[in-house]
Scaffold this active site. Sequence first.
Site, PDB file in Angstrom:
ATOM      1  N   ALA A   1       0.803  -1.222   0.000  1.00 39.61           N
ATOM      2  CA  ALA A   1       0.000   0.000   0.000  1.00 39.61           C
ATOM      3  C   ALA A   1       0.836   1.272   0.000  1.00 39.61           C
ATOM      4  O   ALA A   1       0.327   2.345  -0.343  1.00 39.61           O
ATOM      5  CB  ALA A   1      -0.938   0.007   1.210  1.00 39.61           C
TER       6      ALA A   1
ATOM      7  N   GLY B   1       3.598   1.641  -1.842  1.00 43.63           N
ATOM      8  CA  GLY B   1       4.382   1.694  -3.068  1.00 43.63           C
ATOM      9  C   GLY B   1       3.757   2.535  -4.161  1.00 43.63           C
ATOM     10  O   GLY B   1       2.603   2.961  -4.081  1.00 43.63           O
TER      11      GLY B   1
ATOM     12  N   LYS C   1       1.833  -8.475 -12.560  1.00 34.79           N
ATOM     13  CA  LYS C   1       3.013  -8.929 -13.288  1.00 34.79           C
ATOM     14  C   LYS C   1       4.246  -8.211 -12.718  1.00 34.79           C
ATOM     15  O   LYS C   1       4.086  -7.197 -12.028  1.00 34.79           O
ATOM     16  CB  LYS C   1       2.831  -8.663 -14.779  1.00 34.79           C
ATOM     17  CG  LYS C   1       3.053  -7.221 -15.210  1.00 34.79           C
ATOM     18  CD  LYS C   1       3.032  -7.093 -16.706  1.00 34.79           C
ATOM     19  CE  LYS C   1       3.461  -5.710 -17.148  1.00 34.79           C
ATOM     20  NZ  LYS C   1       4.876  -5.420 -17.043  1.00 34.79           N
TER      21      LYS C   1
ATOM     22  N   HIS D   1       1.765  -7.413 -22.446  1.00 32.23           N
ATOM     23  CA  HIS D   1       0.773  -6.477 -22.992  1.00 32.23           C
ATOM     24  C   HIS D   1       0.483  -6.730 -24.476  1.00 32.23           C
ATOM     25  O   HIS D   1      -0.666  -6.917 -24.878  1.00 32.23           O
ATOM     26  CB  HIS D   1       1.256  -5.030 -22.837  1.00 32.23           C
ATOM     27  CG  HIS D   1       1.482  -4.594 -21.427  1.00 32.23           C
ATOM     28  ND1 HIS D   1       0.815  -5.152 -20.356  1.00 32.23           N
ATOM     29  CD2 HIS D   1       2.280  -3.632 -20.899  1.00 32.23           C
ATOM     30  CE1 HIS D   1       1.214  -4.561 -19.246  1.00 32.23           C
ATOM     31  NE2 HIS D   1       2.094  -3.636 -19.553  1.00 32.23           N
TER      32      HIS D   1
ATOM     33  N   LYS E   1      11.247   2.797 -25.474  1.00 33.74           N
ATOM     34  CA  LYS E   1      11.287   3.989 -24.638  1.00 33.74           C
ATOM     35  C   LYS E   1      12.066   5.088 -25.353  1.00 33.74           C
ATOM     36  O   LYS E   1      12.832   4.828 -26.282  1.00 33.74           O
ATOM     37  CB  LYS E   1      11.969   3.672 -23.301  1.00 33.74           C
ATOM     38  CG  LYS E   1      11.129   2.825 -22.355  1.00 33.74           C
ATOM     39  CD  LYS E   1      11.839   2.644 -21.020  1.00 33.74           C
ATOM     40  CE  LYS E   1      10.941   1.963 -20.005  1.00 33.74           C
ATOM     41  NZ  LYS E   1       9.791   2.785 -19.612  1.00 33.74           N
TER      42      LYS E   1
END
Length: 511
Positions: free
Chosen positions: A28, A30, A167, A259, A351
Amino acid sequence: MAHPGSIPSMQSSHEELKDNTIIVVLGASGDLAKKKTFPALFGLFRQNGFLPRDVKIVGYARTKMDKTEYHKRVTSYLKNPNDDPEITQAIQQFKDISTYISGSYEESEAFAQLNAHLEEIESHYKSPEANRLFYLALPPSVFVPAARNLKEQCYSATGVNRIIVEKPFGRDLDSSRELLSALKQHWTEDETFRIDHYLGKEMVKNLLVLRFANIAMGAAWDKNHISNVQITFKEPFGTEGRGGYFDEFGMIRDVLQNHLLQVLSILTMERPVTFSAEDVRDEKVKVLRAIPPIAREDTLLGQYVAANGKPGYLDDDTVPRNSVCPTFAATTLWIHNPRWEGVPFILKAGKALNEAKVEVRIQFKDVTQGIFEDIARNELVIRIQPSEAVYLKINTKKPGLYTSAVPTEMDLTYKRRFAEMKIPEAYEALILDALKGDHSNFVRDDELDVAWKIFTPILHWIDGKNGTPPRPAPYPYGSRGPKELEAFIQKYGFKRANESYVWPVTNPALL
């Protein structure tokens, strides 16, 4: 009464949690919980009827915090830009139903204290029923001890228990199987919800309807009409100081293996017998089993370097010196079945590229030559994010006294067509599915296994387990990717459209 065109068979046959339910968020303190889990729970909380009546939310993490600090973290990403009194009141009510317990993930005594807190909440219930939904917003290193301690110390004997696992589910086939086996010692497959948030995105969920509710769409959905398919994920930023975490996984594990492969499976699966969870997931597994492991020659790797005033990947102090971790990857998959034999499916992710975009681009074959020359190919583009849209690029006569064909589009842009409707966040949709017991948009164990079979050989090559690892091609920060990319996609039959063509959504005035 059902809405026109609704699909009632998509509803779960499992028990929906409507009363006497506690949602426990582990991890909680994080980033994942702050940025995604709690905002999703708040989104559902604000919409009457989506969370169970009198629901309570309990946070659990190692960090020691008092109630004020915990509530500050819980609400730090809740949006109220104009200080709307109604939203301000809802945020306060959300705080009122949220409590916090700190403790270790490895020690059973800490979970016994968590259980005592849950039982104290449940002591006010009017019936003995006590349902518990556990959300593991945790790193995989503590999945197993947390799952074990939850089962041994916090498992409700008088209600339904469910566990949501984030994941990554392992690093390769063997580690995934070890993790699955360890979790199954404590939680059944029916109780387990493996979350891949892309399956909760509106446009990914729409793929089933686009494909199977439209005869016109289905007629051209095969190797006879489609030349190639690209599924693309682009981020305009680099690792930005979090390269140490990214370097452990790389772009393929981070995006492609989960994904983009999920999108591909829905895009290519056969029509399920019904839209119940297991029938849908059966068809996804069937099509994934028809995909052989990715070949090295069908792979292009890249790593961004400094450009445009931005640092390169290796300039990040948290990244190991001389790392060969790819920040860009393009892989081509082949499906050996009657529908798709010979059609290349190109998965690309990177990225530090030139834009933020996730889309599916289906390029159809050329028209028969003769009447028209050098005419643009038809393309069906499904924009997953941002600015959700579906548009079909077609050729039409340019108005005027001369006959010439120009590319244009049949455009369904959500911001125009559904201007008054709110598109839910992916995590909202998936948490709601877990409360309903609907596994349709969660990853089944055998599906995860076959996904790792496809990618593990190429991952071991990149990790240097079979010799010297490949060195990624450099590409400038802010570019479209490695210079080799154009030749790579052209090798699989992709033809780039005339550069003068611009999809109108790029003009904000048209939204």
